[in-house]
Structure formats: structure tokens, C-alpha cells
Design a protein around this motif. Sequence first.
Motif, PDB file in Angstrom:
ATOM      1  N   UNK A   1      24.267   8.853 -12.288  1.00 30.86           N
ATOM      2  CA  UNK A   1      22.912   8.712 -12.821  1.00 30.86           C
ATOM      3  C   UNK A   1      22.469   7.251 -12.799  1.00 30.86           C
ATOM      4  N   UNK A   2      23.393   6.341 -13.117  1.00 31.04           N
ATOM      5  CA  UNK A   2      23.078   4.909 -13.071  1.00 31.04           C
ATOM      6  C   UNK A   2      22.787   4.475 -11.642  1.00 31.04           C
ATOM      7  N   UNK A   3      23.525   5.028 -10.693  1.00 31.20           N
ATOM      8  CA  UNK A   3      23.269   4.730  -9.287  1.00 31.20           C
ATOM      9  C   UNK A   3      21.874   5.187  -8.875  1.00 31.20           C
ATOM     10  N   UNK A   4      21.510   6.385  -9.305  1.00 30.64           N
ATOM     11  CA  UNK A   4      20.186   6.912  -8.969  1.00 30.64           C
ATOM     12  C   UNK A   4      19.094   6.054  -9.597  1.00 30.64           C
ATOM     13  N   UNK A   5      19.332   5.585 -10.811  1.00 29.88           N
ATOM     14  CA  UNK A   5      18.389   4.694 -11.476  1.00 29.88           C
ATOM     15  C   UNK A   5      18.249   3.385 -10.707  1.00 29.88           C
ATOM     16  N   UNK A   6      19.369   2.849 -10.253  1.00 30.59           N
ATOM     17  CA  UNK A   6      19.341   1.600  -9.483  1.00 30.59           C
ATOM     18  C   UNK A   6      18.644   1.792  -8.149  1.00 30.59           C
ATOM     19  N   UNK A   7      18.837   2.952  -7.533  1.00 30.28           N
ATOM     20  CA  UNK A   7      18.149   3.262  -6.277  1.00 30.28           C
ATOM     21  C   UNK A   7      16.639   3.294  -6.509  1.00 30.28           C
ATOM     22  N   UNK A   8      16.208   3.880  -7.613  1.00 31.58           N
ATOM     23  CA  UNK A   8      14.783   3.926  -7.933  1.00 31.58           C
ATOM     24  C   UNK A   8      14.235   2.523  -8.159  1.00 31.58           C
ATOM     25  N   UNK A   9      14.975   1.698  -8.884  1.00 30.35           N
ATOM     26  CA  UNK A   9      14.542   0.320  -9.115  1.00 30.35           C
ATOM     27  C   UNK A   9      14.369  -0.433  -7.797  1.00 30.35           C
ATOM     28  N   UNK A  10      15.349  -0.278  -6.914  1.00 29.45           N
ATOM     29  CA  UNK A  10      15.299  -0.974  -5.628  1.00 29.45           C
ATOM     30  C   UNK A  10      14.107  -0.502  -4.800  1.00 29.45           C
ATOM     31  N   UNK A  11      13.861   0.810  -4.823  1.00 33.27           N
ATOM     32  CA  UNK A  11      12.730   1.353  -4.070  1.00 33.27           C
ATOM     33  C   UNK A  11      11.409   0.846  -4.638  1.00 33.27           C
ATOM     34  N   UNK A  12      11.297   0.792  -5.951  1.00 32.51           N
ATOM     35  CA  UNK A  12      10.054   0.334  -6.580  1.00 32.51           C
ATOM     36  C   UNK A  12       9.785  -1.137  -6.280  1.00 32.51           C
TER      37      UNK A  12
ATOM     38  N   UNK B   1      22.211   0.499  -1.701  1.00 30.89           N
ATOM     39  CA  UNK B   1      21.608   0.909  -0.431  1.00 30.89           C
ATOM     40  C   UNK B   1      22.349   2.102   0.168  1.00 30.89           C
ATOM     41  N   UNK B   2      23.667   2.100   0.061  1.00 31.01           N
ATOM     42  CA  UNK B   2      24.465   3.229   0.560  1.00 31.01           C
ATOM     43  C   UNK B   2      24.178   4.479  -0.255  1.00 31.01           C
ATOM     44  N   UNK B   3      24.095   4.328  -1.567  1.00 30.55           N
ATOM     45  CA  UNK B   3      23.805   5.468  -2.439  1.00 30.55           C
ATOM     46  C   UNK B   3      22.438   6.061  -2.097  1.00 30.55           C
ATOM     47  N   UNK B   4      21.461   5.220  -1.858  1.00 30.47           N
ATOM     48  CA  UNK B   4      20.136   5.717  -1.482  1.00 30.47           C
ATOM     49  C   UNK B   4      20.221   6.573  -0.219  1.00 30.47           C
ATOM     50  N   UNK B   5      20.895   6.051   0.780  1.00 33.71           N
ATOM     51  CA  UNK B   5      20.994   6.775   2.052  1.00 33.71           C
ATOM     52  C   UNK B   5      21.661   8.131   1.850  1.00 33.71           C
ATOM     53  N   UNK B   6      22.725   8.171   1.060  1.00 33.68           N
ATOM     54  CA  UNK B   6      23.447   9.427   0.866  1.00 33.68           C
ATOM     55  C   UNK B   6      22.670  10.391  -0.026  1.00 33.68           C
ATOM     56  N   UNK B   7      22.027   9.884  -1.065  1.00 30.11           N
ATOM     57  CA  UNK B   7      21.217  10.758  -1.925  1.00 30.11           C
ATOM     58  C   UNK B   7      20.100  11.426  -1.122  1.00 30.11           C
ATOM     59  N   UNK B   8      19.431  10.637  -0.289  1.00 25.34           N
ATOM     60  CA  UNK B   8      18.318  11.188   0.477  1.00 25.34           C
ATOM     61  C   UNK B   8      18.794  12.138   1.569  1.00 25.34           C
ATOM     62  N   UNK B   9      19.962  11.861   2.138  1.00 20.38           N
ATOM     63  CA  UNK B   9      20.467  12.698   3.229  1.00 20.38           C
ATOM     64  C   UNK B   9      21.129  13.974   2.723  1.00 20.38           C
ATOM     65  N   UNK B  10      21.865  13.861   1.626  1.00 20.80           N
ATOM     66  CA  UNK B  10      22.708  14.978   1.174  1.00 20.80           C
ATOM     67  C   UNK B  10      22.286  15.584  -0.156  1.00 20.80           C
TER      68      UNK B  10
END
Length: 212
Positions: A66-77, A28-37
Motif C-alpha cells: 500500500x505504501x508503494x502504491x501511495x509512493x507511485x501516486x505521489x510520483x505520478x502527481x 518506478x518499477x512498482x508503477x510498471x508492475x502495478x499497471x501491467x499486472x
Amino acid sequence: MPEKTTSSAPRATRRTAQAADTRLHIVATARRLFLANGYVRTTIEGIAVESGVAVQTVYNSVGNKAALLSAVLDAAASGPNAPAQVLEFMRERTRQALDLDAVLAVLADWFVEVHQRTGAVLGVIAQAAAVDTDVAKLEKARALQRLTRYHEAAAAVRELGGLTSGMSDEDAAAAIWSLGHPQAYRTLVNDAGWTPEAYREWILRALAAALA
């Protein structure tokens, strides 16, 4: 008299639950930072600091960027369906469809649902793929994964009376994949100004025409 022993099972269960909670928090933290920054400016160290954990905990819980971004996508889906995975709950939705119209509606509803939840994350992935080979591989793998999974949808369409034109399941999966592609949603809804409702009606008509 033998000394009483305490089972380790409850402790193991607590550790498993704590590990799962830590992973969810990091993602969840990674998602917030990826989208913000953006992807490039977001670092593992920054994610660790914002999550309140050690850097190694991020790697142990999820993996590299990259694994974090993949996990963020999974969580969003998965969205509110979590912890169930997409394949799991979509199989159940498809199983409950009683006729061809119902299974096409399942697909149309899913495209609206998933594109609304994952659009921003997929935008980060598209930008990151241009500069990071691991993310480029992730983007390609996810596109192929969607294509493969739509073979199940194609089989369900056939079972419920579709594909009477002689179209193969492979061709039907490709049709579903292309009509429901995230880029089509972004172009029609985000760029052309269609409402999600208008998109749903279009995708429903297009699927019915392609898969009859």
C-alpha cells in the motif's frame, strides 16, 4: 603530529543520494508492475527482483504494498516537477496568479495535467481498494487530502476577488474538489470522449460560475 581525519559528511551525502536513487528506482518499477499486472498479482518479491534489490530494501526504502502504491501516486502527481511535491509547486503557481481569472486557470490547467498523469494509477487504487483494506484507507485519505488542500485554493480565490456570493472557504474547497474530481475527468474524457482541451474549457467555466 596528529593523524589526519577524513570528514564523514561526503560519505553520508553519497549514502543519502544512493538511498534516494534506490527509492526512485523501486517506485518506478512498482508503477510498471502495478499497471501491467494489477495490484493483487504484483508482489513485493516481484518488485524486489525487477528492481535488483533485496526484499528488505523495498520495505526499508518505501514500505509495504500500500505504501508503494501511495509512493507511485505521489510520483505520478509530481511528474516532471519532482522532486518537488504537489503542494509545494502548486503553492508557487497560485502565488504567481495575479487575478481571479489567473488562479482559476491555474486550477483548470492542474486538473488536466494531474488527471492525465495519475488516471491509470488511480484506476489501480480503485480496484485494489475493493480487496485490500490498507488501499481502501489510502483511497479515502487521498480524497480527504485533496479536499483539505483546496482550502488554500479557496482562500486564494477569495483574496483575488472571488466568492462574492458569500460562499465560505470550506464550501468553495468542496466545489473545487467536486468539479475537479478524478472520476469526473475519467467519465467525461475517457468514457464520453471529450478531449482534454474541451474538459479544460468546461472546468474553467464551471469554476468561474461556482466561485464568482
